[in-house]
Design a protein around this motif. Structure first.
Motif, short mmCIF file in Angstrom:
data_model
loop_
_atom_site.label_atom_id
_atom_site.label_comp_id
_atom_site.label_asym_id
_atom_site.label_seq_id
_atom_site.Cartn_x
_atom_site.Cartn_y
_atom_site.Cartn_z
N GLU A 223 0.83 -1.20 0.00
CA GLU A 223 0.00 0.00 0.00
C GLU A 223 0.87 1.25 0.00
O GLU A 223 0.57 2.24 -0.71
CB GLU A 223 -0.92 0.00 1.22
N ALA B 1 2.39 1.77 -3.45
CA ALA B 1 1.37 2.27 -4.37
C ALA B 1 1.04 3.74 -4.09
O ALA B 1 0.78 4.52 -5.02
CB ALA B 1 0.11 1.41 -4.26
N PHE B 2 1.08 4.12 -2.82
CA PHE B 2 0.82 5.51 -2.44
C PHE B 2 1.88 6.42 -3.06
O PHE B 2 1.56 7.50 -3.60
CB PHE B 2 0.81 5.63 -0.92
N ASP C 12 3.63 5.80 -5.72
CA ASP C 12 3.39 5.82 -7.17
C ASP C 12 2.28 6.81 -7.53
O ASP C 12 2.41 7.58 -8.49
CB ASP C 12 2.98 4.42 -7.65
N ARG C 13 1.20 6.81 -6.75
CA ARG C 13 0.05 7.67 -7.07
C ARG C 13 0.35 9.15 -6.89
O ARG C 13 -0.20 10.00 -7.58
CB ARG C 13 -1.17 7.28 -6.22
N HIS C 14 1.21 9.45 -5.91
CA HIS C 14 1.41 10.85 -5.53
C HIS C 14 2.79 11.38 -5.93
O HIS C 14 3.22 12.42 -5.41
CB HIS C 14 1.20 11.01 -4.02
N ARG C 15 3.46 10.71 -6.84
CA ARG C 15 4.83 11.10 -7.18
C ARG C 15 4.91 12.48 -7.83
O ARG C 15 5.98 13.09 -7.84
CB ARG C 15 5.46 10.05 -8.09
N GLU C 16 3.80 12.98 -8.35
CA GLU C 16 3.81 14.28 -9.02
C GLU C 16 3.37 15.42 -8.11
O GLU C 16 3.24 16.55 -8.57
CB GLU C 16 2.89 14.24 -10.26
N HIS D 105 11.52 7.15 -9.00
CA HIS D 105 10.67 8.27 -9.42
C HIS D 105 11.42 9.61 -9.40
O HIS D 105 10.81 10.65 -9.66
CB HIS D 105 9.44 8.37 -8.52
#
Length: 348
Positions: free
Chosen positions: A66, A69-70, A72-76, A148
């Motif tokens: 989790e 994945a968090f 990954d989702r918020h890398r920007e 990232h």
């Protein structure tokens, strides 16, 4: 432990956008639980039976995935990931491959469960395996930041909530020298209960491989992170407490002077402690009327073996003043001898 499902203590009702993990401390004493929670939604874990030493879905692995994945989702975008890993907390439970990796580690026999938690046939190997799995997964998180391109603008803090545990659940803190020879364990205001690891990673900003003997406490982290993130001091809550560690972390100089650190804990007999520079004052067993202060010179005696109270009465008097005056009484957890009378223990 701050409130079960539906309570006001749920993390998503206390400012977190996403919470994924345990809500009940009792359930959290098993690493193959029947379920975890995603905010207010229960998520059952396949193949796990309550009370079994081993299951199919290891909760630590679920939470690590989790967390990855968090990222990954918020890398920007800016994010805060607070990840209080469960292992190596008791019960001693870890997938077998981690135990097998420590086949040469000497055991002192199996743990039979007589001191709480689940029994285990090879407790030392299980504990070592839990630490190894934690360490490996922290490495996975660091690599994901690298992949990232986030490492140079991400501050990573690794620390612990308390010192090593005492003799329960098959844990063997003495064998692993988990307190590095210091007295006291979890629940104690001695150094073995309070002193914890602290590692901070920020490539390009914090010099790699450096260390500091600055005395810090967890209360310093809100002002520190806000300072590093450029949050103006006036925007902080007025009662935040703590000091910014920025000068130490970025090698900019010394921290602001700290007159003292204080701890107060109504559990384990009720205790207080105050640290002023090299001096550490400790009160124990306040529930039984123990109001005398022990005094230790941590520079010369980090294991707190020699009480110097009789030799330094002025230092003891100042620590006693701080213990009595620089505190906010708690209605929920009154301190015996300070907020409520000491009750004599029942006759044995």
């Amino acid at each position: 432990g701050l409130g079960g499902p539906g309570s006001t203590g749920m993390p998503d009702r206390q400012g977190f956008d996403l919470f994924h993990g345990y809500l009940c401390q009792r359930v959290a004493h098993n690493l193959w639980p029947t379920h975890l929670w995603r905010n207010g939604t229960r998520e059952d874990l396949p193949g796990n039976v309550w009370g079994n030493l081993v299951g199919e879905t290891y909760a630590h692995d679920v939470m690590i995935e989790e967390a990855l994945a968090f990222i990954d989702r918020h890398r920007e975008q800016p994010f805060l990931l607070y990840l209080p890993l469960h292992i190596p907390h008791l019960a001693l439970q870890v997938p077998q491959e981690e135990i097998d990796a420590y086949a040469d580690l000497p055991e002192d026999g199996p743990y039979d469960g007589s001191r709480g938690y689940l029994p285990h046939p090879s407790p030392r190997r299980a504990y070592a395996g839990m630490v190894t799995r934690m360490d490996r997964d922290i490495g996975r998180l660091m690599r994901r930041l690298d992949e990232h391109g986030l490492s140079d603008r991400t501050i990573v803090v690794f620390t612990s909530d308390n010192g090593p545990t005492f003799d329960v659940g098959g844990a063997d803190s003495d064998f692993f020298d988990s307190a590095e020879g210091r007295s006291g364990r979890k629940g104690s205001v001695s150094e073995g209960g309070l002193r914890v690891p602290l590692i901070v990673r920020w490539p390009g900003r914090i010099p790699a491989g450096t260390s500091s003997d600055a005395v810090t406490a967890f209360r310093d982290w809100m002002p520190t992170l806000c300072d590093l993130a450029g949050v103006p001091g006036p925007d902080l809550p007025p009662d935040v407490g703590g000091l910014s560690l920025r000068p130490v972390l970025l090698a900019e100089g010394e921290m602001s002077p700290r007159p003292f650190l204080a701890w107060e804990f109504p559990g384990y007999g009720a205790q207080q402690a105050v640290r002023m520079g090299r001096w550490k004052g400790v009160r124990r067993n306040m529930r039984r009327g123990g109001m005398d202060i022990e005094l230790y010179d941590l520079d010369a005696d980090p294991a707190e073996t020699t009480d110097l109270a009789a030799e330094h009465p002025a230092v003891v008097a100042e620590i006693d003043r701080i213990m009595r005056e620089r505190r906010t009484p708690s209605e929920a957890f009154p301190m015996p001898g300070l907020d409520v009378p000491v009750v004599d223990p029942p006759a044995e």
